[in-house]
Design an enzyme around this catalytic site. Structure first.
Site, short mmCIF file in Angstrom:
data_model
loop_
_atom_site.label_atom_id
_atom_site.label_comp_id
_atom_site.label_asym_id
_atom_site.label_seq_id
_atom_site.Cartn_x
_atom_site.Cartn_y
_atom_site.Cartn_z
N ARG A 1 -48.85 -85.65 -19.12
CA ARG A 1 -50.23 -85.96 -18.73
C ARG A 1 -50.60 -85.00 -17.59
O ARG A 1 -49.78 -84.22 -17.14
CB ARG A 1 -50.36 -87.43 -18.32
CG ARG A 1 -49.13 -87.94 -17.63
CD ARG A 1 -49.35 -88.72 -16.39
NE ARG A 1 -50.34 -88.21 -15.50
CZ ARG A 1 -50.10 -87.37 -14.51
NH1 ARG A 1 -48.89 -86.88 -14.27
NH2 ARG A 1 -51.06 -86.97 -13.69
N GLY A 2 -51.86 -85.10 -17.13
CA GLY A 2 -52.33 -84.12 -16.16
C GLY A 2 -52.95 -82.96 -16.93
O GLY A 2 -52.33 -82.44 -17.88
N ALA A 3 -54.17 -82.59 -16.53
CA ALA A 3 -54.94 -81.64 -17.34
C ALA A 3 -54.18 -80.34 -17.66
O ALA A 3 -54.10 -79.93 -18.83
CB ALA A 3 -56.27 -81.36 -16.65
N ARG B 1 -56.37 -86.10 -26.61
CA ARG B 1 -57.02 -86.70 -25.43
C ARG B 1 -58.33 -85.95 -25.22
O ARG B 1 -58.33 -84.72 -25.16
CB ARG B 1 -56.13 -86.64 -24.18
CG ARG B 1 -54.97 -87.62 -24.24
CD ARG B 1 -54.31 -87.81 -22.88
NE ARG B 1 -55.07 -88.69 -22.01
CZ ARG B 1 -54.80 -88.85 -20.70
NH1 ARG B 1 -53.80 -88.18 -20.15
NH2 ARG B 1 -55.53 -89.67 -19.97
N ASP C 1 -60.17 -83.11 -14.22
CA ASP C 1 -59.88 -82.93 -15.65
C ASP C 1 -60.94 -82.07 -16.32
O ASP C 1 -60.71 -81.49 -17.37
CB ASP C 1 -59.78 -84.29 -16.33
CG ASP C 1 -58.54 -85.00 -15.85
OD1 ASP C 1 -58.58 -85.60 -14.77
OD2 ASP C 1 -57.50 -84.90 -16.53
O1 MRU Z 1 -54.70 -89.64 -17.25
P1 MRU Z 1 -53.95 -88.53 -16.54
O2 MRU Z 1 -52.75 -89.01 -15.81
O3 MRU Z 1 -53.68 -87.36 -17.45
O4 MRU Z 1 -55.00 -88.06 -15.45
C1 MRU Z 1 -54.64 -87.03 -14.57
C2 MRU Z 1 -55.70 -86.74 -13.56
O5 MRU Z 1 -56.76 -87.32 -13.58
C3 MRU Z 1 -55.43 -85.63 -12.62
O6 MRU Z 1 -56.06 -85.89 -11.39
C4 MRU Z 1 -56.01 -84.34 -13.20
O7 MRU Z 1 -55.54 -84.15 -14.50
C5 MRU Z 1 -55.67 -83.17 -12.38
S1 MRU Z 1 -53.95 -82.82 -12.47
C6 MRU Z 1 -53.61 -81.35 -11.83
#
Ligand code: MRU
Length: 364
Positions: free
Chosen positions: A53-55, A90, A244
């Site tokens: 997860r994480g963009a 996603r 994101d």
């Molecule tokens: O749902 P997630 O855990 O994928 O969401 C992640 C976030 O919202 C982070 O803040 C975002 O992706 C930035 S990560 C470098």
């Protein structure tokens, strides 16, 4: 970054293999377990279940998934079918589409027989670029923390509030907002981090605390609703969050709850910065509130919570009466007017169309 003294990345590939390995983030912080991704179905499943997860990490995983799709079926039809299938895993983080476009553009230059090799090469490049980009972002963000430290006469630690998890496991390495904190800490600037727990999936409580603890950065976990109170009482010097998707005019879409932190920051004159790589900017969208698709996740993420039981097993328990209906929008949009600045690999810009165009003049 290191786990028990061993250097890790969040995703890696042995160049002699066509599979990749990731860390199963659904088990952290209780269990450190790696997981192979061997085909496109595995990649989609890992993104959907938030094993990754994480963009930025979603983008790189999608790129490798696309390479595996080309390995297994490099036909013209699959160039588009694989793209669509992975891109749908996603919907909110634009890095996924950005990465897939980068790989597909390379693949299309080749006849079917050359497509897998081209796709793996492109995915490897994205992997390497992510590390370099985030290292630069970290240095740019750390300068903001240093400025606050200097302005306070170097008299006390800088208190940073952060939301969700924006660390090395959300990217390939370093991280975005958390990367800036690591860099400041490594440069000898005393930092203390307020970590929002980040309901419903608790990325702050489970992942950010795990990362900060491993790196030795002082931090305190707070419930999501504590930020406003802390800001009112002068206990937050700066908010640093990730994103994101950021629109061409500087609206920032990030984990649900970010918007409320930005409102509280505005009311209390606390600087609120969004930290992101250029790959998170969606140049096609101006208004984030109407233009960005917000992922709606399953209600059981809200009605249930998981953690470690006394016997060491990871268990999921219900918080609510049986059958309670729950809404679960996973992201929200912070309008540009609430954002003090955008921290990118090209420097820090005002959150505006002009600010972003100055950093990325090639966008016209
Ligand atoms: O749902 P997630 O855990 O994928 O969401 C992640 C976030 O919202 C982070 O803040 C975002 O992706 C930035 S990560 C470098």
């Amino acid at each position: 970054m290191k786990v028990d003294g061993v250097a890790y990345r969040s995703i890696w590939r042995d160049p002699s293999e066509t599979t990749v390995t990731v860390i199963d983030q659904t088990l952290l912080p209780h269990r450190f377990q790696t997981l192979p991704i061997s085909n496109v179905a595995d990649a989609i499943d890992a993104i959907k279940r938030m094993v990754v997860r994480g963009a930025p990490l979603i983008g790189v995983t999608g790129a490798y998934g696309y390479a595996m799709a080309m390995r297994d079926d490099p036909s013209d039809a699959n160039c588009d079918a694989a793209f669509d299938a992975i891109n749908a895993a996603r919907p909110t983080a634009v890095n996924l589409r950005w990465a897939l476009e980068r790989v597909r553009d390379e693949v299309r230059k080749h006849p079917p027989a050359g497509r897998a090799a081209a796709a793996y090469a492109a995915a490897d490049r994205l992997h390497a670029e992510d590390i370099e980009t985030n290292g630069t972002i970290a240095a740019n963000g750390a300068r903001l923390i240093r400025e606050i430290w200097e302005a306070n006469g170097r008299s006390r630690p800088v208190n940073v509030l952060t939301h969700c998890n924006t660390g090395w496991i959300a990217c390939v390495d370093w991280g975005t907002a958390l990367g800036a904190i690591y860099r400041a800490h490594d440069d000898g600037i005393p930092v203390h981090v307020w970590v929002d727990e980040t309901r419903p999936r608790n990325q702050g409580a489970s992942l950010t605390t795990w990362e900060l603890g491993a790196h030795g950065v002082p931090h305190t976990l707070v419930v999501d609703n504590a930020g406003g109170h802390l800001m009112q009482h002068g206990q937050v010097d700066i908010c640093l969050v990730g994103a994101d998707r950021v629109t061409a005019s500087g609206d920032a879409c990030n984990k649900i709850g970010t918007y409320l932190k930005a409102l509280a920051a505005k009311d209390n004159d606390v600087p609120f910065y969004v930290v992101l790589p250029g790959s998170t900017i969606d140049w096609r969208i101006e208004d984030g509130v109407t233009g960005i698709e917000i992922e709606e996740r399953a209600g059981d993420e809200v009605t249930h919570i998981s953690g470690i039981a006394g016997d060491g097993s990871i268990v999921k328990v219900r918080l609510t009466p049986k059958g309670t209906r729950a809404g679960n929008p996973a992201f929200d949009v912070t309008p540009a007017r609430l954002v003090t600045g955008l921290v990118t690999e090209r420097g820090v810009a005002p959150a505006s169309r002009d600010g972003l165009r100055k950093l990325y003049p090639e966008r016209g």
